[in-house]
Design a protein around this motif. Structure first.
Motif, short mmCIF file in Angstrom:
data_model
loop_
_atom_site.label_atom_id
_atom_site.label_comp_id
_atom_site.label_asym_id
_atom_site.label_seq_id
_atom_site.Cartn_x
_atom_site.Cartn_y
_atom_site.Cartn_z
N LYS A 192 -13.45 -52.84 98.97
CA LYS A 192 -12.33 -53.70 98.63
C LYS A 192 -12.26 -53.71 97.11
O LYS A 192 -13.12 -54.29 96.45
CB LYS A 192 -12.59 -55.12 99.15
N ILE A 208 -9.86 -49.26 99.28
CA ILE A 208 -9.70 -48.12 98.38
C ILE A 208 -10.88 -47.17 98.61
O ILE A 208 -12.00 -47.62 98.79
CB ILE A 208 -9.58 -48.66 96.94
N ASP A 209 -10.58 -45.87 98.66
CA ASP A 209 -11.62 -44.89 98.98
C ASP A 209 -12.17 -44.26 97.71
O ASP A 209 -11.50 -43.46 97.06
CB ASP A 209 -11.01 -43.81 99.89
N GLU A 268 -12.08 -40.54 97.16
CA GLU A 268 -10.81 -39.93 96.76
C GLU A 268 -10.67 -39.95 95.24
O GLU A 268 -10.07 -39.07 94.65
CB GLU A 268 -9.64 -40.72 97.35
N ILE A 269 -11.20 -41.02 94.64
CA ILE A 269 -10.96 -41.25 93.21
C ILE A 269 -11.96 -40.58 92.28
O ILE A 269 -11.59 -39.98 91.28
CB ILE A 269 -10.99 -42.76 92.91
N PHE A 299 -15.01 -46.48 101.56
CA PHE A 299 -14.02 -47.53 101.36
C PHE A 299 -14.65 -48.82 100.87
O PHE A 299 -15.65 -49.28 101.43
CB PHE A 299 -13.24 -47.80 102.65
N ASN A 358 -9.90 -52.37 93.27
CA ASN A 358 -8.69 -52.33 92.49
C ASN A 358 -8.74 -51.06 91.65
O ASN A 358 -9.71 -50.82 90.94
CB ASN A 358 -8.67 -53.60 91.63
N ARG A 359 -7.76 -50.23 91.79
CA ARG A 359 -7.77 -48.91 91.17
C ARG A 359 -8.02 -48.94 89.66
O ARG A 359 -8.83 -48.19 89.14
CB ARG A 359 -6.44 -48.20 91.51
N LYS A 401 -7.66 -54.34 97.40
CA LYS A 401 -7.25 -53.76 98.66
C LYS A 401 -8.15 -52.59 99.00
O LYS A 401 -8.87 -52.08 98.13
CB LYS A 401 -5.78 -53.35 98.61
N LYS A 413 -12.15 -49.25 107.14
CA LYS A 413 -10.72 -49.31 106.80
C LYS A 413 -9.87 -49.74 107.96
O LYS A 413 -10.11 -49.38 109.09
CB LYS A 413 -10.26 -47.94 106.31
#
Ligand code: ADP
Length: 258
Positions: free
Chosen positions: A143, A107-108, A111-112, A141, A145-146, A105, A258
């Motif tokens: 696509k 995901i930025d 941010e991580i 951003f 998976n954390r 999904k 996004k």
């Protein structure tokens, strides 16, 4: 082996069919060889710690070796190695199954990553290595998976810190273009020779120097990393000018709006 190649004459439809059957045969042979080699590599990796443990225990049983704290510590170290190996293998097969594929999904990364980098601050301080976020683009951003992103960052950062000597430096960059997000981890450490460079993403591959430096690796981390990156449509590359000249690992993901 499937060594029955069809003899193909001419270039009509039948010949074309013959050619594609031959191509499939080659592909099957290739996959079969990879499977055999991986099993042989795994056996080798398991044999080393198991043999050490067995040697100690046999000598103790034979009464020629005293079971003391040192022996216990040696055995425990080899058991730790086995546990690490088994855990890593579990992660590898998950990554190869492409479990992430279904759960992607937006995901930025901006941010991580700064946050993940901070998780390594204590280790960096402890090892006397300068850890820097060199560049941090915003709104990166992809696509993804954390969990996979975390595993990737953990693997690259822990390698960079593991293979860099005190006084060295590890830099992380997050940059983007109109279509791509680029993440890189650069260190001033041991570096990777031109001979080793093509193989470091392969299962169980470790350079002689990292084997001898007792860093407790398994040679599976980069294989997992590569599979996870691929599962998110990315690409990973390693660069090094050579031994003691540091290394850079670069990952490119397609940028999404996004
Ligand atoms: P390991 O558990 O041995 O670290 P990896 O799959 O993560 O396994 O890495 C494979 C090998 O690639 C390592 O053993 C090491 O020889 C080399 N390598 C990986 N990262 C670096 C780095 N940042 N600097 C130098 N060598 C590295």
């Amino acid at each position: 082996d499937f060594n029955h190649h069809l003899i193909v004459k001419g270039n009509d439809e039948l010949a074309e069919l013959g050619n594609s059957i031959n191509e499939m045969t080659d592909k099957l042979n290739y996959l079969e060889r990879i499977r055999r080699e991986s099993t042989a590599d795994l056996a080798h990796e398991l044999r080393t710690p198991l043999t050490t443990i067995k040697n100690y225990l046999e000598a103790v049983t034979a009464g020629v070796w005293q079971f003391n704290n040192e022996t216990a510590a040696e055995i425990e170290e080899e058991l730790d190695r086995l546990v690490r190996l088994v855990n890593r293998l579990g992660e590898l097969s998950e990554a190869e199954k492409g479990v992430v594929k279904g759960k992607l999904k937006p995901i930025d990364l901006s941010e991580i990553f700064p946050e993940l980098l901070e998780h390594f601050r204590p280790l960096a301080v402890n090892r006397g290595i300068d850890l820097v976020l060199k560049e941090a683009a915003e709104n990166c951003f992809i696509k993804g998976n954390r969990d996979s992103i975390e595993t990737i960052a953990n693997n690259l950062l822990s390698n960079a810190l593991k293979y860099t000597l005190p006084g060295g430096r590890v830099e992380m960059r997050l940059a983007k273009t109109d279509t791509q997000v680029c993440l890189s981890v650069t260190d001033t450490g041991l570096g990777i020779s031109a001979e080793d460079l093509p193989y470091i993403f392969e299962r169980f591959y470790r350079t002689d120097r990292s084997r001898s430096s007792k860093t407790g690796g398994t040679g599976i981390g980069l294989t997992i990393t590569k599979e996870l990156v691929r599962g998110m449509d990315g690409e990973i590359k390693a660069l090094s000018e050579g031994e003691n000249k540091g290394s850079t690992f670069t990952i490119i993901f397609p940028l999404i709006t996004k």
